[in-house]
Design an enzyme around this catalytic site. Structure first.
Site, PDB file in Angstrom:
ATOM      1  N   LYS A   1      -7.144  -1.852  -2.907  1.00 37.96           N
ATOM      2  CA  LYS A   1      -8.076  -0.810  -2.462  1.00 37.96           C
ATOM      3  C   LYS A   1      -9.429  -1.074  -3.118  1.00 37.96           C
ATOM      4  CE  LYS A   1      -8.743   4.170  -2.016  1.00 37.96           C
ATOM      5  NZ  LYS A   1     -10.188   4.091  -2.302  1.00 37.96           N
TER       6      LYS A   1
ATOM      7  N   ASP B   4     -13.424  -0.545  -4.058  1.00 32.91           N
ATOM      8  CA  ASP B   4     -14.224   0.615  -4.453  1.00 32.91           C
ATOM      9  C   ASP B   4     -15.679   0.335  -4.122  1.00 32.91           C
ATOM     10  OD1 ASP B   4     -15.099   2.940  -5.542  1.00 32.91           O
ATOM     11  OD2 ASP B   4     -14.846   2.344  -7.627  1.00 32.91           O
TER      12      ASP B   4
ATOM     13  N   GLU C 292      -8.447   0.442  -8.587  1.00 33.95           N
ATOM     14  CA  GLU C 292      -8.434   1.822  -8.118  1.00 33.95           C
ATOM     15  C   GLU C 292      -7.106   2.184  -7.471  1.00 33.95           C
ATOM     16  OE1 GLU C 292     -10.934   4.860  -5.216  1.00 33.95           O
ATOM     17  OE2 GLU C 292     -11.435   2.736  -5.272  1.00 33.95           O
TER      18      GLU C 292
END
Length: 325
Positions: free
Chosen positions: A44, A46, A185
């Site tokens: 994921k 950021d 994250e």
């Protein structure tokens, strides 16, 4: 522009019209990764969600909220012209990486900022994870596994500003554990057999090591210990057509960041609060800026628990602001 490739994806004839904008597919937050061979996993990132539209004679870089930020991501637009196709839409995330290869939202903000920065705008990378349109064919009706098969030859192995967001061959829970141990994250899980759907749905799922969302800055409390610095930022979330107060944040910024942010907020002070709040020593501001906040959970009265400030952006891309609806 680079010469268009003769390779065409499977599709129908005549050519599909190229959409001027595609509302992005948005992952749903879940507590743990789904399991099974039908799921693919990625890091994921950021940063800023972007769609890069390559068309004959021009390239456009469109934000999640539909704004044209081609000038702000000029290096990405320039490299997209060289990918060897006349028309395509790339879906991905613009990030700046830290020394450990982790995406750093604060560094991205500084690279995009108007003031001198330690970060060069050319450090901004675009990790592509989906291909929505290619040379006259709308690929959104194809399953993810087919879209990835067409995407990988275009961007895999590149070392410029445009790169492939790799799928990780691992069990979801093990990958999530390792991602959190390395300070990422979180991870994204995507169903390999699903077509591309705009909006939020369970065909894409996000599992975060900590919760992180965007909230509108509606005011601040001055610091009692340091002149011209912030004590706390006051935050609002969307609800219906307005904003509601969801608490304040007083950690996560340095003294230098605090004074710079207060100077910025003092330029947009207002006597008309954007939220209903009765509190002493509060200075209300116009709701123009959005804060990135990391937090643990929500309290029973809908306030953020253990929030920490991570960065600030303009409210131009309002689609990212957290909604309580």
């Amino acid at each position: 522009m680079a010469r268009a490739s003769s390779k065409k994806p499977p599709g129908t004839s005549p050519p599909d019209p190229m959409p001027s904008r595609v509302d992005p597919c948005v992952a749903t937050l879940v507590d743990k990764p789904p399991t099974g061979p039908q799921w693919a996993y990625e890091v994921k990132w950021d940063g800023y969600r972007l769609a890069v539209h390559v068309e004959p004679g021009r390239v456009r870089v469109i934000t999640r909220g539909g704004y044209d930020w081609t000038r702000r991501f000029a290096a990405i637009a320039a490299e997209a012209r060289q990918l060897g196709h006349e028309s395509m839409i790339l879906d991905g995330e613009a990030v700046v990486l830290d020394e450990k290869g982790r995406s750093d939202f604060g560094a991205l903000q500084r690279a995009l900022g108007r003031k001198p920065s330690l970060h060069d705008p050319r450090e901004i990378l675009f990790f592509v994870f989906d291909l929505l349109y290619l040379d006259g064919h709308d690929l959104r009706r194809l399953p993810l596994r087919e879209r990835r098969r067409l995407l990988e030859p275009i961007v895999a192995g590149r070392e410029g500003v445009i790169r492939l967001s790799e799928e990780v061959e691992a069990e979801g829970e093990e990958f999530f554990r390792i991602a959190c141990e390395h300070g990422l994250e979180g991870i994204i899980a995507k169903h390999r057999d699903k077509t591309y759907h705009s909006g939020r749905g369970d065909w894409w799922q996000k599992i975060t090591c900590k919760r992180r969302d965007s909230f509108v800055i509606v005011g601040y409390e001055p610091s009692e210990a340091m002149p011209r610095a912030l004590g706390r930022l006051l935050l609002g979330a969307r609800k219906g057509d307005g904003l509601v107060y969801v608490g304040g944040v007083g950690t996560g910024f340095t003294h230098e960041m605090s004074t710079e942010l207060r100077k910025l907020l003092d330029g947009i002070v207002t006597r008309t609060p954007a939220v209903s709040l009765r509190r002493k020593n509060v200075i209300f501001t116009e709701p123009r800026l959005v804060a990135e906040i990391e937090y643990r959970a929500w309290t029973d009265d809908q306030k953020l628990r253990h929030p920490s400030f991570k960065g600030v952006r303009e409210r131009a891309d309002d689609a990212t602001v957290y909604s309580l609806d």
